[in-house]
Motif scaffolding. Structure first.
Motif, PDB file in Angstrom:
ATOM      1  N   PHE A 209      81.025  31.202 -21.852  1.00  0.00           N
ATOM      2  CA  PHE A 209      81.687  30.952 -20.579  1.00  0.00           C
ATOM      3  C   PHE A 209      80.666  30.969 -19.433  1.00  0.00           C
ATOM      4  N   ARG A 210      79.667  31.844 -19.542  1.00  0.00           N
ATOM      5  CA  ARG A 210      78.630  31.884 -18.510  1.00  0.00           C
ATOM      6  C   ARG A 210      77.859  30.568 -18.490  1.00  0.00           C
ATOM      7  N   GLN A 214      77.550  27.944 -15.329  1.00  0.00           N
ATOM      8  CA  GLN A 214      76.275  27.540 -14.759  1.00  0.00           C
ATOM      9  C   GLN A 214      76.169  26.029 -14.654  1.00  0.00           C
ATOM     10  N   LYS A 215      76.843  25.313 -15.555  1.00  0.00           N
ATOM     11  CA  LYS A 215      76.791  23.856 -15.519  1.00  0.00           C
ATOM     12  C   LYS A 215      77.639  23.296 -14.386  1.00  0.00           C
ATOM     13  N   ASN A 278      85.291  38.012 -18.672  1.00  0.00           N
ATOM     14  CA  ASN A 278      85.541  36.677 -19.199  1.00  0.00           C
ATOM     15  C   ASN A 278      86.535  35.922 -18.328  1.00  0.00           C
ATOM     16  N   TYR A 279      87.544  36.619 -17.883  1.00  0.00           N
ATOM     17  CA  TYR A 279      88.543  35.954 -17.048  1.00  0.00           C
ATOM     18  C   TYR A 279      87.950  35.540 -15.704  1.00  0.00           C
ATOM     19  N   ASP A 280      87.014  36.334 -15.188  1.00  0.00           N
ATOM     20  CA  ASP A 280      86.336  35.956 -13.947  1.00  0.00           C
ATOM     21  C   ASP A 280      85.599  34.631 -14.126  1.00  0.00           C
ATOM     22  N   PHE A 281      84.931  34.468 -15.272  1.00  0.00           N
ATOM     23  CA  PHE A 281      84.251  33.205 -15.553  1.00  0.00           C
ATOM     24  C   PHE A 281      85.253  32.060 -15.622  1.00  0.00           C
ATOM     25  N   LEU A 282      86.386  32.324 -16.254  1.00  0.00           N
ATOM     26  CA  LEU A 282      87.382  31.268 -16.443  1.00  0.00           C
ATOM     27  C   LEU A 282      88.018  30.837 -15.121  1.00  0.00           C
TER      28      LEU A 282
END
Length: 297
Positions: A209-210, A214-215, A278-282
Motif C-alpha cells: 500500500f505504501r 508513493q506512485k 493500512n487504512y491510512d494508506f488506503l
C-alpha cells in the motif's frame, strides 16, 4: 508472467540494438560519416579528431566519449531470460544509459553547428556531406526517443503487473489465514502462530500500500475489488481470533498463565496498529466511497 517479462526485455533489446547501430561502428554511423569527412581518425585504437578547429575538436571528443559510454553500458544488456531479475537488470541499465548520456543531445546540436561553421564547398559534398551527418544525428535522436518511450511503457506494464500480482497474493494469503482460524485451534499455543502469521501478512500489505501511495496513481482494473476483499477478510479474521480467545479452553489458559495473556494483548495491539496504518494508506489511495467502512478495521 514469464512471457510478459520476455517480451518487455525483447522490446528494450531491439531498441538498444538500433541505438548501438546509430552510434557505433556500422557503415552508416555518425562516427563513420565524420571519418569520411576527414574530421576524425578511426584508424587508431582511440578515435581522434582531425579538425583544425579546436572548438570542433572538443565537440567531437565529447561525442566519441558519449559513443563509448553507450557501447560500454549497453553491451552488458542481459539476454532475454524471462525473469523478474532479468527485467530489473535491463531497466536499470537503460536508466543508467539515459542518466549518463544527458549531454548527448546538446553535443549533437553543437556538432552540427560546428561542422556548418567550416563552410564546406557545397559543390563538393564528398568532402563533408552535411546532409548525411544531419540525417544520422536525427536518427540518433529518434532512436533515443524510441528507447525512452519503450522504457516508459515497460515501467508502466511492469509496475502494474507486479502490483496486481502482489495484491492477488495478499488476498489468497488472507483467505488461507482465515481458513486456518476457522478449523479451529483450541489452545493458545496453536492459535498464537496463526496470529503472528496474520501480523506478518498485515506488514506485507503495508509495504504494498505504501508503494501504491508513493506512485500517486489511480487504481484501475481489479485492485479496488481485491482491496475490499482484503478488508472483509481482515475483519472476519479479527472476529474469529476474538471468538477463539473467548473460548473456554483458551480463556482458562489466560487465567492460569499471565504470560500467554500478555502475549495475546500485545498481538492484539499490533494487529489494530497495523490495520489503522493500512487504512491510512488506503484513504489516501482510494478516492471513491467504496472503502468508507472504517468500522471494519
Amino acid at each position: 508472467m514469464a512471457d510478459s517479462f520476455d517480451s518487455l526485455i525483447q522490446e528494450l533489446q531491439t531498441k538498444i540494438d538500433k541505438l548501438n547501430k546509430s552510434e557505433g561502428n556500422s557503415s552508416g554511423s555518425l562516427l563513420q560519416l565524420l571519418s569520411h569527412a576527414k574530421l576524425i581518425d578511426l584508424t587508431q585504437s582511440t578515435p581522434k579528431p582531425t579538425s583544425n578547429s579546436l572548438e570542433l575538436n572538443e565537440i567531437i571528443y565529447a561525442f566519441v566519449a558519449q559513443s563509448d559510454y553507450t557501447n560500454n553500458v549497453l553491451s552488458i544488456f542481459p539476454s532475454s531470460s524471462a525473469t523478474l531479475e532479468g527485467l530489473n537488470s535491463a531497466i536499470n541499465l537503460v536508466q543508467l544509459y539515459f542518466q549518463g548520456s544527458k549531454p548527448l543531445p546538446q553535443i549533437l546540436s553543437n556538432l552540427i553547428d560546428g561542422i556548418e561553421s567550416l563552410n564546406p564547398d557545397p559543390t563538393n559534398p564528398k568532402i563533408i556531406d552535411i546532409n548525411s551527418i544531419r540525417k544520422s544525428v536525427n536518427n540518433i535522436i529518434t532512436d533515443r526517443n524510441n528507447l525512452q518511450n519503450s522504457l516508459n511503457k515497460v515501467l508502466r506494464e511492469f509496475s502494474s503487473g507486479v502490483d496486481e500480482q502482489n495484491l492477488q497474493q495478499l488476498v489468497q494469503k488472507s483467505i488461507n489465514i482465515l481458513d486456518a482460524l476457522k478449523k479451529p485451534p483450541v489452545t493458545f499455543d496453536k492459535l498464537s502462530p496463526l496470529i503472528k502469521e496474520f501480523i506478518d501478512h498485515l506488514k506485507e500489505a503495508q509495504k504494498i500500500f505504501r508503494t501504491f501511495s508513493q506512485k500517486v496513481e489511480d487504481l484501475t482494473g481489479n485492485e479496488p475489488d481485491e482491496i475490499q476483499q482484503l478488508i472483509r477478510n481482515w475483519g472476519d479474521a479479527i472476529k474469529q481470533i476474538e471468538a477463539l480467545e473467548q473460548g473456554n479452553k483458551i480463556k482458562t489458559e489466560f487465567n492460569n498463565d499471565a504470560k500467554n495473556s500478555r502475549v495475546a494483548i500485545a498481538q492484539s495491539i499490533k494487529i489494530h496498529e497495523l490495520l489503522e496504518q493500512n487504512y491510512d494508506f488506503l484513504t489516501t489511495l482510494v478516492r471513491s466511497g467504496d472503502l468508507e467502512s472504517a468500522g471494519i478495521l
